[in-house]
Scaffold this motif. Sequence first.
Motif, PDB file in Angstrom:
ATOM      1  N   VAL A  44       1.719   8.875  -9.995  1.00  0.00           N
ATOM      2  CA  VAL A  44       3.142   8.544  -9.898  1.00  0.00           C
ATOM      3  C   VAL A  44       3.737   8.830  -8.520  1.00  0.00           C
ATOM      4  O   VAL A  44       4.951   8.794  -8.361  1.00  0.00           O
ATOM      5  CB  VAL A  44       3.978   9.243 -10.998  1.00  0.00           C
ATOM      6  N   SER A  45       2.909   9.105  -7.536  1.00  0.00           N
ATOM      7  CA  SER A  45       3.420   9.325  -6.179  1.00  0.00           C
ATOM      8  C   SER A  45       2.589   8.514  -5.202  1.00  0.00           C
ATOM      9  O   SER A  45       1.418   8.205  -5.469  1.00  0.00           O
ATOM     10  CB  SER A  45       3.375  10.814  -5.802  1.00  0.00           C
ATOM     11  N   ALA A  46       3.178   8.156  -4.076  1.00  0.00           N
ATOM     12  CA  ALA A  46       2.454   7.385  -3.061  1.00  0.00           C
ATOM     13  C   ALA A  46       1.256   8.173  -2.540  1.00  0.00           C
ATOM     14  O   ALA A  46       0.144   7.650  -2.446  1.00  0.00           O
ATOM     15  CB  ALA A  46       3.389   7.001  -1.911  1.00  0.00           C
ATOM     16  N   ALA A  47       1.466   9.441  -2.208  1.00  0.00           N
ATOM     17  CA  ALA A  47       0.362  10.260  -1.695  1.00  0.00           C
ATOM     18  C   ALA A  47      -0.695  10.462  -2.776  1.00  0.00           C
ATOM     19  O   ALA A  47      -1.896  10.420  -2.500  1.00  0.00           O
ATOM     20  CB  ALA A  47       0.882  11.609  -1.201  1.00  0.00           C
ATOM     21  N   GLY A  48      -0.266  10.665  -4.014  1.00  0.00           N
ATOM     22  CA  GLY A  48      -1.210  10.832  -5.108  1.00  0.00           C
ATOM     23  C   GLY A  48      -2.063   9.599  -5.326  1.00  0.00           C
ATOM     24  O   GLY A  48      -3.281   9.684  -5.521  1.00  0.00           O
ATOM     25  N   LYS A  49      -1.444   8.424  -5.270  1.00  0.00           N
ATOM     26  CA  LYS A  49      -2.205   7.176  -5.422  1.00  0.00           C
ATOM     27  C   LYS A  49      -3.144   6.966  -4.235  1.00  0.00           C
ATOM     28  O   LYS A  49      -4.254   6.467  -4.410  1.00  0.00           O
ATOM     29  CB  LYS A  49      -1.258   5.986  -5.594  1.00  0.00           C
ATOM     30  N   ALA A  50      -2.704   7.365  -3.036  1.00  0.00           N
ATOM     31  CA  ALA A  50      -3.573   7.256  -1.857  1.00  0.00           C
ATOM     32  C   ALA A  50      -4.814   8.126  -2.031  1.00  0.00           C
ATOM     33  O   ALA A  50      -5.925   7.731  -1.664  1.00  0.00           O
ATOM     34  CB  ALA A  50      -2.802   7.649  -0.592  1.00  0.00           C
ATOM     35  N   ILE A  51      -4.643   9.311  -2.597  1.00  0.00           N
ATOM     36  CA  ILE A  51      -5.781  10.197  -2.880  1.00  0.00           C
ATOM     37  C   ILE A  51      -6.674   9.571  -3.940  1.00  0.00           C
ATOM     38  O   ILE A  51      -7.891   9.477  -3.775  1.00  0.00           O
ATOM     39  CB  ILE A  51      -5.285  11.593  -3.332  1.00  0.00           C
ATOM     40  N   LEU A  52      -6.081   9.142  -5.055  1.00  0.00           N
ATOM     41  CA  LEU A  52      -6.861   8.536  -6.139  1.00  0.00           C
ATOM     42  C   LEU A  52      -7.711   7.370  -5.648  1.00  0.00           C
ATOM     43  O   LEU A  52      -8.866   7.223  -6.051  1.00  0.00           O
ATOM     44  CB  LEU A  52      -5.923   8.019  -7.242  1.00  0.00           C
ATOM     45  N   ALA A  53      -7.140   6.547  -4.777  1.00  0.00           N
ATOM     46  CA  ALA A  53      -7.852   5.359  -4.287  1.00  0.00           C
ATOM     47  C   ALA A  53      -9.137   5.707  -3.562  1.00  0.00           C
ATOM     48  O   ALA A  53     -10.063   4.899  -3.508  1.00  0.00           O
ATOM     49  CB  ALA A  53      -6.935   4.543  -3.368  1.00  0.00           C
ATOM     50  N   GLU A  54      -9.228   6.906  -3.019  1.00  0.00           N
ATOM     51  CA  GLU A  54     -10.404   7.299  -2.242  1.00  0.00           C
ATOM     52  C   GLU A  54     -11.396   8.172  -3.023  1.00  0.00           C
ATOM     53  O   GLU A  54     -12.436   8.546  -2.496  1.00  0.00           O
ATOM     54  CB  GLU A  54      -9.972   8.027  -0.967  1.00  0.00           C
ATOM     55  N   LEU A  55     -11.077   8.483  -4.258  1.00  0.00           N
ATOM     56  CA  LEU A  55     -11.988   9.284  -5.074  1.00  0.00           C
ATOM     57  C   LEU A  55     -13.076   8.390  -5.676  1.00  0.00           C
ATOM     58  O   LEU A  55     -12.852   7.190  -5.885  1.00  0.00           O
ATOM     59  CB  LEU A  55     -11.225   9.982  -6.199  1.00  0.00           C
ATOM     60  N   PRO A  56     -14.232   8.955  -5.990  1.00  0.00           N
ATOM     61  CA  PRO A  56     -15.275   8.178  -6.670  1.00  0.00           C
ATOM     62  C   PRO A  56     -14.752   7.681  -8.021  1.00  0.00           C
ATOM     63  O   PRO A  56     -13.946   8.350  -8.676  1.00  0.00           O
ATOM     64  CB  PRO A  56     -16.420   9.182  -6.858  1.00  0.00           C
ATOM     65  N   SER A  57     -15.217   6.510  -8.460  1.00  0.00           N
ATOM     66  CA  SER A  57     -14.699   5.899  -9.691  1.00  0.00           C
ATOM     67  C   SER A  57     -14.873   6.797 -10.910  1.00  0.00           C
ATOM     68  O   SER A  57     -14.002   6.823 -11.787  1.00  0.00           O
ATOM     69  CB  SER A  57     -15.331   4.534  -9.933  1.00  0.00           C
ATOM     70  N   GLN A  58     -15.941   7.559 -10.985  1.00  0.00           N
ATOM     71  CA  GLN A  58     -16.137   8.471 -12.122  1.00  0.00           C
ATOM     72  C   GLN A  58     -15.039   9.541 -12.144  1.00  0.00           C
ATOM     73  O   GLN A  58     -14.514   9.882 -13.195  1.00  0.00           O
ATOM     74  CB  GLN A  58     -17.508   9.136 -12.059  1.00  0.00           C
ATOM     75  N   ARG A  59     -14.684  10.049 -10.987  1.00  0.00           N
ATOM     76  CA  ARG A  59     -13.621  11.066 -10.906  1.00  0.00           C
ATOM     77  C   ARG A  59     -12.272  10.458 -11.284  1.00  0.00           C
ATOM     78  O   ARG A  59     -11.469  11.097 -11.975  1.00  0.00           O
ATOM     79  CB  ARG A  59     -13.577  11.654  -9.486  1.00  0.00           C
ATOM     80  N   ILE A  60     -12.015   9.225 -10.848  1.00  0.00           N
ATOM     81  CA  ILE A  60     -10.770   8.544 -11.221  1.00  0.00           C
ATOM     82  C   ILE A  60     -10.694   8.420 -12.738  1.00  0.00           C
ATOM     83  O   ILE A  60      -9.663   8.705 -13.343  1.00  0.00           O
ATOM     84  CB  ILE A  60     -10.675   7.153 -10.550  1.00  0.00           C
TER      85      ILE A  60
END
Length: 189
Positions: A80-96
């Motif tokens: 729900v945050s821009a920085a949070g989504k930026a972090i999520l986008a770079e995590l491995p798909s299993q972690r997401i």
Amino acid sequence: MENNTYRLSLKFLTYGGKVREELSAHEMIERKVYQLGNKTAERTQFLVEEHGERVYAYTYAGQDAVKTDAAIGKRGPLHVSAAGKAILAELPSQRIDEILSESLSVRKKEDLLDELRTIRERGYAFNDEESIPGLRAVGVPVMRPDKSVLGAISVSGPAERLRGEYFREELPSLLLGTVNEIELNLKYS
């Protein structure tokens, strides 16, 4: 105990401060958060992911910043945050999948995964009044030399000020330049 009431000790501040100082390039990140806040006159922050949540590591309120409840140590959902989504986008798909498995419906998760692909391609994320009505933000991930995500830096402000080309192009460009400098320092320090 104070006045027969238990309260948290300030000792936790010591522990949290020590952990924050262990972040790679923490002094530069802190300086860049302040510089961005002064340059944009808005609220700036650096977030990290811990246990599937966003955690504010650094915040700074520029001259015209809107007061929010964003404080060092505050936690919340990443998506729900821009920085949070930026972090999520770079995590491995299993972690997401681990992080999102219990927090979103299947349809909302599919939409978010599409958005994360776009964020990964362009290098930045938007929060267009998704967490607080009337507030927008732009966030950019900060990557370590090994290509793992360290955290994300963002600028947030009123939707009336963060709009048009400034919101969609100028702020992302400013943040990408800032992150490029941080990442170069991480790589060569």
